[in-house]
Design a protein around this motif. Structure first.
Motif, PDB file in Angstrom:
ATOM      1  N   SER A 162       0.849  -1.194   0.000  1.00  0.00           N
ATOM      2  CA  SER A 162       0.000   0.000   0.000  1.00  0.00           C
ATOM      3  C   SER A 162       0.880   1.237   0.000  1.00  0.00           C
ATOM      4  CB  SER A 162      -0.916   0.002   1.227  1.00  0.00           C
ATOM      5  OG  SER A 162      -1.745  -1.154   1.238  1.00  0.00           O
ATOM      6  N   THR A 163       0.552   2.174  -0.879  1.00  0.00           N
ATOM      7  CA  THR A 163       1.332   3.413  -0.983  1.00  0.00           C
ATOM      8  C   THR A 163       0.393   4.610  -0.831  1.00  0.00           C
ATOM      9  OG1 THR A 163       1.077   3.430  -3.396  1.00  0.00           O
ATOM     10  CG2 THR A 163       3.028   2.330  -2.505  1.00  0.00           C
ATOM     11  N   PRO A 164       0.899   5.726  -0.316  1.00  0.00           N
ATOM     12  CA  PRO A 164       0.039   6.894  -0.112  1.00  0.00           C
ATOM     13  C   PRO A 164      -0.423   7.526  -1.428  1.00  0.00           C
ATOM     14  CG  PRO A 164       2.325   7.433   0.349  1.00  0.00           C
ATOM     15  CD  PRO A 164       2.281   5.950   0.165  1.00  0.00           C
ATOM     16  N   THR A 165       0.386   7.393  -2.455  1.00  0.00           N
ATOM     17  CA  THR A 165       0.036   7.955  -3.759  1.00  0.00           C
ATOM     18  C   THR A 165       0.489   6.994  -4.847  1.00  0.00           C
ATOM     19  OG1 THR A 165       2.168   9.094  -3.990  1.00  0.00           O
ATOM     20  CG2 THR A 165       0.371  10.312  -2.908  1.00  0.00           C
ATOM     21  N   LYS A 166       0.103   7.299  -6.051  1.00  0.00           N
ATOM     22  CA  LYS A 166       0.615   6.540  -7.193  1.00  0.00           C
ATOM     23  C   LYS A 166       2.106   6.808  -7.322  1.00  0.00           C
ATOM     24  CE  LYS A 166      -3.764   6.912  -9.691  1.00  0.00           C
ATOM     25  NZ  LYS A 166      -4.428   7.420 -10.919  1.00  0.00           N
ATOM     26  N   GLY A 167       2.847   5.798  -7.822  1.00  0.00           N
ATOM     27  CA  GLY A 167       4.272   5.996  -7.933  1.00  0.00           C
ATOM     28  C   GLY A 167       4.970   4.870  -8.661  1.00  0.00           C
ATOM     29  N   ILE A 168       6.273   4.955  -8.678  1.00  0.00           N
ATOM     30  CA  ILE A 168       7.117   3.982  -9.374  1.00  0.00           C
ATOM     31  C   ILE A 168       7.779   3.109  -8.327  1.00  0.00           C
ATOM     32  CG2 ILE A 168       9.109   3.686 -10.895  1.00  0.00           C
ATOM     33  CD1 ILE A 168       8.423   6.484 -12.029  1.00  0.00           C
ATOM     34  N   GLY A 169       7.555   1.784  -8.421  1.00  0.00           N
ATOM     35  CA  GLY A 169       8.105   0.903  -7.413  1.00  0.00           C
ATOM     36  C   GLY A 169       8.485  -0.449  -7.979  1.00  0.00           C
ATOM     37  N   SER A 170       9.384  -1.133  -7.286  1.00  0.00           N
ATOM     38  CA  SER A 170       9.837  -2.464  -7.691  1.00  0.00           C
ATOM     39  C   SER A 170      10.043  -3.314  -6.453  1.00  0.00           C
ATOM     40  CB  SER A 170      11.147  -2.389  -8.482  1.00  0.00           C
ATOM     41  OG  SER A 170      10.978  -1.654  -9.672  1.00  0.00           O
ATOM     42  N   ILE A 171       9.926  -4.629  -6.642  1.00  0.00           N
ATOM     43  CA  ILE A 171      10.203  -5.589  -5.580  1.00  0.00           C
ATOM     44  C   ILE A 171      11.478  -6.336  -5.935  1.00  0.00           C
ATOM     45  CG2 ILE A 171       9.385  -7.676  -4.423  1.00  0.00           C
ATOM     46  CD1 ILE A 171       6.547  -6.677  -4.829  1.00  0.00           C
ATOM     47  N   PHE A 172      12.372  -6.474  -4.926  1.00  0.00           N
ATOM     48  CA  PHE A 172      13.653  -7.140  -5.107  1.00  0.00           C
ATOM     49  C   PHE A 172      13.770  -8.284  -4.114  1.00  0.00           C
ATOM     50  CE2 PHE A 172      14.196  -2.865  -6.633  1.00  0.00           C
ATOM     51  CZ  PHE A 172      14.973  -3.000  -7.769  1.00  0.00           C
ATOM     52  N   LEU A 173      14.459  -9.341  -4.524  1.00  0.00           N
ATOM     53  CA  LEU A 173      14.803 -10.437  -3.625  1.00  0.00           C
ATOM     54  C   LEU A 173      16.127 -10.112  -2.962  1.00  0.00           C
ATOM     55  CD1 LEU A 173      14.409 -13.426  -2.596  1.00  0.00           C
ATOM     56  CD2 LEU A 173      15.776 -14.108  -4.604  1.00  0.00           C
ATOM     57  N   GLU A 174      16.179 -10.239  -1.635  1.00  0.00           N
ATOM     58  CA  GLU A 174      17.430 -10.024  -0.910  1.00  0.00           C
ATOM     59  C   GLU A 174      18.229 -11.320  -0.923  1.00  0.00           C
ATOM     60  OE1 GLU A 174      16.334  -8.623   2.943  1.00  0.00           O
ATOM     61  OE2 GLU A 174      15.905  -6.586   2.247  1.00  0.00           O
TER      62      GLU A 174
END
Length: 475
Positions: A404-416
């Protein structure tokens, strides 16, 4: 008002009649097409035999009790007469070297003619023409075979056979072997038969590349050979394909297989391999006039090339095809909508098949590498497929993360992955809440609001995915 109603009713009536007419036409068209297709599918295959007779001057030579030409035409007339009652068989006659004499100025190397074309009732015409042919000229086998290609009218359900009867080798610098091979590659004819009349042993090898060669050393042998050739031309023979397991037993089955013409590369037969009620590989009818390449559609496929079928016998083709099964499962509930795995031979980059999860697929025995289309990708190396056994590959149940984000945006998920971050997927930049299916492990989400104009507004948060659980990440 009444007039308008009458006009409307009249128009509706005309429209309905037109619709009924179109429906009737459509049904008639479908019926006609279906009837034509049914007739085409049920129509037996026609065999067309073209006799190519040597009419060169050497056929004047004595051969036992007469001239070669006299013996050949007499026996050929008897043979053509016997084919009158053969169903789905048509014959034709071409001769060469019979129109122009060899002179001191040279020889005619285009002296060939289709004397009697194919037809259902042309047997008497062939017999009559055989009585009038006289040896004159030279031996032009290659050019005659080239011209013979035009003797077969177009046909979708015909076997085209050439029977060449000759007493000498090529005298016009042609290449009969190359011509014969070209015609077979184009699918114009099947492998020709060549009957040599009293040929010198030193030249016999020159004909073996032209087609199936028979040496008729005398009149009696010639008659026998003609019978054998016609029998092979008209009759199918049988083949049994043994798909061998690792113990060399013919136990493998239920696999599609394709027979290709070795020369033309065209598909000749398709069968699904079957074990019959007696527990043996089923017998299949195969035309003996040809050389075949066989592809057995296992995974991966196996093939056997340059297969010669012996006419009049039961042929057994053995192919090594030991197989086992691979079952792909996920422990617990499968959160993925359509999970698949890419399967390759171990150490190879070539894709063999895409296998669905919760399904079992059969493979040749050996070692395989799996690339499972989870997030992130799951790689399983060196999966061993053993004879007649099922290998199970089970991966951990996935979990969920809701970002969940406060606004629209650019994001990615990474494996550690230790000290490294390995990209897994991007978030939808039009949403402020998104759920992603991930395999168990440690991850990090990196996000920046869409309207932020400085990188320092980037946010990140690490999280853990556990099988069967939903993790909430709020940025």
């Amino acid at each position: 008002m009444v007039i308008g109603q009458k006009v409307n009713i009249s128009l509706i009536s005309i429209f309905m009649k037109a619709i009924r007419y179109l429906i009737i036409l459509s049904l008639l068209a479908v019926f006609t097409l279906s009837t034509h297709q049914a007739k085409s599918q049920s129509a037996p295959q026609k065999t067309r035999i073209l006799f190519v007779l040597d009419g060169s001057q050497s056929m004047y030579a004595r051969w036992e009790n007469g001239q070669k030409m006299q013996v050949a035409t007499r026996l050929l007339r008897n043979l053509v007469d016997s084919l009158k009652s053969a169903k789905n068989v048509e014959v034709a006659l071409r001769a060469y070297g019979h129109q122009y004499n060899v002179t001191s100025t040279g020889r005619n190397c285009k002296d060939t003619k289709l004397e009697v074309p194919f037809g259902p009732t042309n047997h008497e015409k062939i017999k009559e023409r055989l009585q009038t042919i006289r040896p004159k000229g030279t031996t032009l086998i290659a050019y005659s075979l080239e011209q013979a290609a035009n003797d077969f009218p177009a046909c979708d359900n015909c076997r085209n056979v050439i029977i060449l009867i000759t007493d000498g080798i090529e005298e016009c610098d042609g290449d009969p072997c190359a011509v014969s091979l070209a015609l077979q590659k184009r699918g114009v004819i099947l492998k020709p038969f060549v009957i040599g009349l009293g040929l010198d042993p030193s030249v016999m090898d020159a004909f073996k590349c032209v087609g199936t060669f028979y040496d008729a050393k005398d009149e009696k042998t010639f008659k026998q050979v003609m019978g054998v050739v016609i029998s092979q031309a008209l009759n199918n023979t049988s083949v049994q394909v043994n798909l061998l397991d690792e113990m060399n037993r013919p136990t493998e089955s239920n696999v599609p297989m394709t027979f290709y013409d070795h020369f033309s590369k065209q598909v000749r037969y398709n069968f699904v391999h079957t074990i019959n009620s007696r527990g043996n590989p089923d017998t299949i009818p195969i035309d003996p006039l040809g050389t075949y390449d066989l592809v057995v559609h296992t995974i991966p496929s196996v093939s056997k090339s340059d297969i010669e079928i012996i006419p009049g016998k039961h042929n057994v083709i053995a192919v090594d095809a030991p197989q086992g099964d691979l079952e792909l499962k996920m422990s617990g509930y499968n959160e993925y909508k359509d999970l698949k795995a890419l399967v390759r031979k171990a150490g190879s980059n070539q894709l063999l098949v895409v296998q669905n999860f919760d399904e079992t697929q059969r493979y040749l025995t050996g070692s395989y590498d799996l690339e499972i289309l989870t997030l992130p990708r799951t790689y399983v190396k060196g999966v061993n497929i053993a004879q007649s056994r099922t290998t199970n590959v089970e991966i951990p149940q996935a979990g969920l993360v809701t970002v969940s984000t406060p606004t629209k945006g650019i994001g990615s998920i990474f494996l550690e992955d230790g000290d490294k971050l390995v990209w897994v997927c991007n978030l939808n930049n039009l949403n402020t809440r998104e759920t992603v299916v991930l395999q168990p492990g440690y991850y990090r989400v990196v996000f920046r609001p869409l309207n932020a104009k400085q990188s320092i507004y980037t946010k990140e948060q690490s999280f853990k995915i556990t099988s069967g659980q939903n993790t909430q990440v709020k940025l």
